[in-house]
Design a protein around this motif. Structure first.
Motif, PDB file in Angstrom:
ATOM      1  N   MET B   1     -10.791  25.459 -23.775  1.00 20.16           N
ATOM      2  CA  MET B   1     -10.444  24.225 -24.866  1.00 20.16           C
ATOM      3  C   MET B   1      -9.362  23.654 -24.817  1.00 20.16           C
ATOM      4  SD  MET B   1     -14.229  24.047 -25.596  1.00 20.16           S
ATOM      5  CE  MET B   1     -14.432  24.083 -27.501  1.00 20.16           C
ATOM      6  N   VAL B  19     -14.697  18.563 -23.776  1.00 20.51           N
ATOM      7  CA  VAL B  19     -15.993  17.637 -24.861  1.00 20.51           C
ATOM      8  C   VAL B  19     -15.589  19.377 -25.575  1.00 20.51           C
ATOM      9  CG1 VAL B  19     -18.129  17.497 -24.698  1.00 20.51           C
ATOM     10  CG2 VAL B  19     -17.356  16.328 -22.891  1.00 20.51           C
ATOM     11  N   THR B  21     -17.273  20.589 -29.419  1.00 23.27           N
ATOM     12  CA  THR B  21     -18.073  20.663 -29.120  1.00 23.27           C
ATOM     13  C   THR B  21     -17.945  20.805 -30.914  1.00 23.27           C
ATOM     14  OG1 THR B  21     -18.590  23.224 -29.231  1.00 23.27           O
ATOM     15  CG2 THR B  21     -19.663  21.818 -27.674  1.00 23.27           C
ATOM     16  N   CYS B  22     -19.037  20.421 -31.502  1.00 20.69           N
ATOM     17  CA  CYS B  22     -18.523  20.480 -33.555  1.00 20.69           C
ATOM     18  C   CYS B  22     -20.240  20.608 -33.541  1.00 20.69           C
ATOM     19  CB  CYS B  22     -17.943  19.403 -33.359  1.00 20.69           C
ATOM     20  SG  CYS B  22     -18.650  18.849 -35.548  1.00 20.69           S
ATOM     21  N   LEU B  23     -20.177  21.723 -35.105  1.00 26.38           N
ATOM     22  CA  LEU B  23     -21.434  21.660 -35.782  1.00 26.38           C
ATOM     23  C   LEU B  23     -21.298  20.692 -36.171  1.00 26.38           C
ATOM     24  CD1 LEU B  23     -23.562  23.845 -36.148  1.00 26.38           C
ATOM     25  CD2 LEU B  23     -22.094  24.388 -38.243  1.00 26.38           C
ATOM     26  N   ASP B  24     -22.488  19.576 -36.147  1.00 23.21           N
ATOM     27  CA  ASP B  24     -23.008  18.770 -36.764  1.00 23.21           C
ATOM     28  C   ASP B  24     -24.194  19.378 -38.207  1.00 23.21           C
ATOM     29  OD1 ASP B  24     -23.934  15.425 -36.048  1.00 23.21           O
ATOM     30  OD2 ASP B  24     -23.496  16.482 -38.082  1.00 23.21           O
ATOM     31  N   ILE B 257     -25.430  20.137 -32.771  1.00 22.98           N
ATOM     32  CA  ILE B 257     -24.338  20.066 -32.505  1.00 22.98           C
ATOM     33  C   ILE B 257     -24.184  18.743 -32.070  1.00 22.98           C
ATOM     34  CG2 ILE B 257     -22.558  21.177 -30.489  1.00 22.98           C
ATOM     35  CD1 ILE B 257     -24.095  23.124 -30.347  1.00 22.98           C
ATOM     36  N   LYS B 258     -22.668  18.546 -32.315  1.00 20.14           N
ATOM     37  CA  LYS B 258     -22.152  17.222 -31.959  1.00 20.14           C
ATOM     38  C   LYS B 258     -20.950  17.007 -30.989  1.00 20.14           C
ATOM     39  CE  LYS B 258     -20.208  14.966 -35.659  1.00 20.14           C
ATOM     40  NZ  LYS B 258     -20.273  14.234 -36.414  1.00 20.14           N
ATOM     41  N   LYS B 259     -20.954  16.881 -30.048  1.00 25.69           N
ATOM     42  CA  LYS B 259     -19.719  16.948 -28.800  1.00 25.69           C
ATOM     43  C   LYS B 259     -19.268  15.925 -28.792  1.00 25.69           C
ATOM     44  CE  LYS B 259     -22.670  19.899 -25.770  1.00 25.69           C
ATOM     45  NZ  LYS B 259     -22.867  20.053 -24.267  1.00 25.69           N
ATOM     46  N   LEU B 260     -17.912  15.553 -29.179  1.00 26.77           N
ATOM     47  CA  LEU B 260     -16.912  14.545 -29.716  1.00 26.77           C
ATOM     48  C   LEU B 260     -15.802  14.727 -28.308  1.00 26.77           C
ATOM     49  CD1 LEU B 260     -16.143  16.156 -32.873  1.00 26.77           C
ATOM     50  CD2 LEU B 260     -17.250  14.204 -32.564  1.00 26.77           C
ATOM     51  N   VAL B 261     -15.557  13.283 -27.629  1.00 24.70           N
ATOM     52  CA  VAL B 261     -14.589  13.926 -27.204  1.00 24.70           C
ATOM     53  C   VAL B 261     -13.607  13.304 -26.898  1.00 24.70           C
ATOM     54  CG1 VAL B 261     -13.487  12.362 -24.618  1.00 24.70           C
ATOM     55  CG2 VAL B 261     -15.921  12.764 -24.794  1.00 24.70           C
ATOM     56  N   ASN B 263     -10.475  10.722 -28.082  1.00 27.19           N
ATOM     57  CA  ASN B 263     -10.368   9.388 -28.597  1.00 27.19           C
ATOM     58  C   ASN B 263      -9.265   9.412 -27.372  1.00 27.19           C
ATOM     59  OD1 ASN B 263      -9.911   7.077 -28.461  1.00 27.19           O
ATOM     60  ND2 ASN B 263      -9.240   7.123 -30.425  1.00 27.19           N
TER      61      ASN B 263
END
Lengths: 115, 281
Positions: B1, B19, B21-24, B257-261, B263
């Motif tokens: 990661m 990517v 992963t973040c808990l939404d 789960i929100k997937k964040l890229v 920036n």
């Protein structure tokens, strides 16, 4: 990805704890606080990211679940750039969040930035 | 990661955008916008009521004269114009600044902060929110508050545009009618049935009929019991009793789960030229 699969169970657990805390809150705020402290402890141990909306509803100092009605007072202050001042009722900790415009990014980034 | 940073930007490849992963937040709390006929009806009723009672805040002299003086100062650039606002403010005081009718003003809660305070004290019968709030999270906390106090609350698109000029204010994002209001009772009674109920899971399902557990809920119920065993038997027994009696209506929301890229255009500090082994926080 293998990492996501491994965390998926833990993330499910965190989500469950969060929801359970909401359900239990009117009956026993102490239990809600317990759930939230476990949730935060787990997330910290595995260095998992929590959404800001999740983070804001949990007080940082005492880990109690803050709902705008019960547990936390929310006020809007500031003229030019309104700030949301969230005050935990049990420990009296203030948190100020700036109500900025949502940034036009692809992945939904939260509108405010914690101060 | 971990994302490996390199000193030079052009060497960044597309693979580096890992990517995360973040808990939404599993709960989605949104306003239900009242549209169409209901909206027009509500706005018209309110307009009639306000005009009928003649409630207005007289503030216009101050506002107009301040803007004029600012323009005058820009154009003329005189030191003498600074005396003008003081004189004109004194004149404004003579015209009775403030609200025309304070008793009616006390029956309304105007503004987000006032509405929040009144909701916390459980003083409101009805709550109307404007949709044009930017950013939207100014009014988002009112959803949970009004649900906890069982107050009907509705989001009307053009509340601010219609009602603010009637009352002599620049903008109204939230309007609440207090419980002791005499003059607005008819309007409130007419508006309340038009407002759709708010969906807040943990407040709503308590009063409704029992709903079956979701599949996920049944499997994950084992976890809190395991956690509780660590603490002690008394705690477990108390909690089990409470859980069984009160939480028969729980539906577990699916985990989000929100997937964040991260920036790609983020300006990163160029790392120091020292070796990685010697990096310190």
């Amino acid at each position: 990805m293998a990492a996501a699969v491994k965390d998926r169970e833990v993330l499910q657990r965190l989500s469950f704890l969060f929801q359970a805390a909401h359900w239990v809150l009117p009956h026993s705020p102490a239990l809600a606080r317990f759930y939230c402290s476990i949730q935060r402890g787990t997330a910290r141990r595995l260095v998992l990211r929590l959404a800001p909306s999740v983070k804001r509803t949990v007080c940082r100092r005492c880990c109690s679940l803050l709902l705008p009605g019960a547990g936390g007072c929310l006020r809007l202050r500031g003229r030019g750039q309104p700030r949301m001042v969230l005050r935990c009722r049990s420990c009296g900790r203030h948190r100020r969040y700036l109500c900025a415009e949502p940034r036009p990014q692809e992945q939904a980034t939260p509108p405010g930035a914690p101060q | 990661m971990s994302v490996i940073q390199q000193g030079t930007a052009p060497l960044r490849k597309a693979k580096k955008a890992t990517v995360k992963t973040c808990l939404d937040n599993p709960f989605v709390l949104e306003w239900k916008t009242i549209d169409g006929e209901d909206m027009h009806f509500i706005l018209q009723t309110l307009e009639e009521r306000i005009k009928h009672t003649g409630l207005k805040k007289i503030e216009t002299p101050r506002v107009k004269k301040r803007s004029l003086t600012k323009k005058q100062m820009e154009r003329k650039c005189n030191a003498g114009t600074s005396e003008l606002p003081k004189e004109e403010n004194a004149e404004g005081h003579r015209q009775k600044m403030g609200w025309t009718d304070t008793s009616i003003r006390r029956q309304l809660a105007i503004g987000v902060n006032e509405v929040t305070k009144a909701l916390e004290k459980d003083e409101l019968l009805l709550l109307l929110v404007c949709k044009s709030a930017k950013p939207a999270m100014i009014t988002s906390h009112l959803i949970q508050l009004s649900a906890s106090r069982a107050t009907p609350a509705g989001q009307v698109p053009r509340l601010s545009e219609t009602i603010a000029p009637l009352l002599g204010l620049t903008s109204i994002l939230a309007l609440g009618f207090k419980k002791q209001s005499d003059k607005f009772t008819e309007a409130i009674a007419a508006i309340i049935p038009k407002i759709p109920a708010l969906e807040v899971p943990w407040f709503q399902y308590r009063t409704e009929e029992s709903v079956d557990f979701a599949h996920e809920g049944s499997s994950e119920n084992e976890e809190p019991e395991q956690l509780a065993e660590v603490l002690g038997d008394e705690f477990v027994s108390l909690k089990r009793k409470r859980m069984e009696s009160n939480l028969s209506n729980v539906i577990l929301q699916p985990m989000k789960i929100k997937k964040l890229v991260p920036n790609p255009n983020k300006i990163k500090k160029p790392p120091r030229k020292k070796k990685k082994a010697f990096q310190h926080n």
